[in-house]
Design an enzyme around this catalytic site. Structure first.
Site, PDB file in Angstrom:
ATOM      1  CG  LEU A 125      -1.751   1.298   1.414  1.00  0.00           C
ATOM      2  CD1 LEU A 125      -2.828   1.609   0.382  1.00  0.00           C
ATOM      3  CD2 LEU A 125      -2.519   1.176   2.963  1.00  0.00           C
ATOM      4  CD  GLU A 127       1.929   4.692  -4.292  1.00  0.00           C
ATOM      5  OE1 GLU A 127       2.145   5.976  -4.661  1.00  0.00           O
ATOM      6  OE2 GLU A 127       1.673   3.950  -4.882  1.00  0.00           O
ATOM      7  N   PRO A 128       6.369   6.024  -1.261  1.00  0.00           N
ATOM      8  CG  PRO A 128       8.501   6.139  -2.928  1.00  0.00           C
ATOM      9  CD  PRO A 128       7.300   5.454  -2.603  1.00  0.00           C
ATOM     10  N   GLY A 131       2.335   7.673   2.852  1.00  0.00           N
ATOM     11  CA  GLY A 131       2.463   6.898   4.017  1.00  0.00           C
ATOM     12  C   GLY A 131       1.140   6.800   4.782  1.00  0.00           C
ATOM     13  CG  ASP A 240     -10.488  -2.213   9.914  1.00  0.00           C
ATOM     14  OD1 ASP A 240     -10.055  -1.125  10.355  1.00  0.00           O
ATOM     15  OD2 ASP A 240     -11.802  -2.196   9.401  1.00  0.00           O
ATOM     16  NE  ARG A 268      23.113  -6.052  39.023  1.00  0.00           N
ATOM     17  CZ  ARG A 268      24.881  -5.740  39.004  1.00  0.00           C
ATOM     18  NH1 ARG A 268      25.255  -7.294  38.621  1.00  0.00           N
ATOM     19  NH2 ARG A 268      25.233  -4.845  38.807  1.00  0.00           N
ATOM     20  CD  GLU A 363      -0.276  -4.377   9.692  1.00  0.00           C
ATOM     21  OE1 GLU A 363      -1.504  -4.404   9.965  1.00  0.00           O
ATOM     22  OE2 GLU A 363       0.381  -5.332   9.160  1.00  0.00           O
TER      23      GLU A 363
END
Ligand code: CAA
Length: 381
Positions: A125, A127-128, A131, A240, A268, A363
């Site tokens: 989906l 592209e440069p 987004g 979704d 520790r 996403e």
């Protein structure tokens, strides 16, 4: 509304946990260090029917629900965020669009092999220049004979190069923004489909990410996914579902990091006692585990809503936003609990920290999730 897992869901979670502890955990640090795609682990997961977990049995899948899918992704991510995103993207945004938008012919041609793991999926989906504003994408699909010619560059594509099947979103008519976009199923061996060099990422090493470039790539008409002009809606529906997976990945990373940090903190010793005797350390552990529990409830609620056929856009975005912010806090605190050792690569904390950061971004950034949630609330949804 989910409050308790079924016996089947618990059985899946436990089986994946066993597989992950035996097979994935010993390899996780090496995958991070080598940045090599773990093909053998993908094959091992396929043998357990995990690559077709939500694909119905009639198409060769396991036919399980999205609650099981979320539990599976969490377990894998608890040891390897890289393997988790490879399997998650294949399963959700890579395969599910064919399941919910595909023709019977497309389902028969693709889903059995995707479920078997012989074909890996990806989702193209971004592209440069497109987004967060996905509807502004510029890749074109022009009718040519019985099919389409695709031209354009997709970027930040998970499973780039290793995937056999790409769900590609392209502009196929003159309508503005979303209405002009269609979805296509593009095979890796398509002439004119090329891949960029794998991006050198901060984390999630071994999960190849990069550009998918189309130069006059011919896609046959039978690989148009859904109706012409319906691609953006298909992409949003896919996301979704994908956001449930990323939410589960984040929970796994948060839990894996905190489990390791809590174990370390018990051993520790400083000032003559275990550092877990310090209230400050106890409060950190209490706060982070409470958040992890809340994130899981939200995520399983989104998954259950998806399975019930409810509108789950808002709850999936809430889960993704909340869980990934929890993951960043948990992995930051886990690193801090390891003290100086947290900052060196010999210990696992810094790997979880680097891997978790991506979950707030891909996403849909968490800013976009807030936009989706607020729009839905304000529209009275
Ligand atoms: N389900 C179904 N349809 C939906 C939908 C959904 N969840 N969300 C929106 N739509 C529909 C709308 O109803 C609308 O349809 P109509 O025109 O018929 O009314 C159409 O889609 C356009 O919707 P919007 O007007 O809301 O679109 P917008 O341009 O304002 O943007 C957005 C919406 C939510 C910001 C969207 O662009 C978005 O989610 N952006 C983030 C993109 C993203 O997540 N990218 C990640 C890429 S994948 C990845 O990360 C890589 C990987 O492999 C891991």
């Amino acid at each position: 509304m989910i409050v308790e897992l079924t016996e089947d869901q618990k059985a899946i979670r436990d089986a994946v946990r066993e597989f992950v502890q035996e097979t994935v955990a010993p390899r996780a640090a090496e995958i991070d260090a080598s940045d090599q795609f773990p093909a053998d682990l993908v094959e091992a997961a396929a043998r357990l029917d995990l690559l077709g977990i939500v694909i119905p049995e009639e198409y060769g899948g396991a036919g399980l629900d999205h609650v099981s899918f979320a539990l599976f992704v969490e377990e894998v991510a608890a040891e390897s965020g890289s393997l988790a995103v490879i399997l998650d993207v294949h399963t959700s945004v890579g395969s599910e669009p064919i399941l919910f938008a595909g023709t019977e012919d497309q389902k028969r041609r693709y889903l059995p092999r995707m479920a078997a793991g012989s074909k890996l999926g990806a989702f193209a989906l971004s592209e440069p220049e497109a987004g967060s504003d996905a509807a502004s994408l510029q890749t074109t699909a022009v009718p040519d004979g019985d099919g389409w010619r695709l031209n354009g560059t997709k970027t930040f594509i998970t499973n780039m190069g290793v995937a056999d099947v790409y769900i590609v979103l392209a502009r196929s008519n003159d309508h503005a923004r979303a209405a002009g976009i269609s979805a296509f199923i593009v095979d890796r061996d398509t002439a004119g489909l090329e891949f960029g060099a794998p991006m050198e990422k901060m984390g999630l090493h071994g999960s190849p990410t990069g550009e998918v470039i189309m130069r006059d790539a011919y896609v046959p008409g039978e690989n148009l996914l859904g109706a012409e002009g319906d691609g953006f809606r298909i992409a949003m529906k896919a996301l979704d579902r994908g956001r449930i997976g990323i939410s589960a990945q984040a929970i796994g990373l948060a839990r894996g990091a905190m489990d390791k940090a809590a174990r370390y903190a018990l051993e520790r010793r400083q000032f003559g006692k275990a550092i877990t005797d310090q209230e400050a350390i106890q409060f950190t552990i209490a706060d982070r585990y409470t958040e992890i529990e809340a994130a899981r409830l939200l995520t399983l609620r989104a998954a259950a809503a998806c399975d019930a056929g409810e509108n789950f856009t808002r709850i999936a975005s809430m889960a993704k936003m909340f869980s990934t912010d929890v993951a960043m806090r948990a992995t930051t605190d886990a690193l801090q609990l390891f003290g100086g050792y947290g900052y060196i690569k010999e210990y696992p904390a810094e790997r979880y920290f680097r891997d978790a950061k991506a979950t707030q971004i891909y996403e849909g950034t968490n800013q976009i999730q807030r936009l989706v949630i607020a729009r839905d609330i304000l529209a009275g949804g």
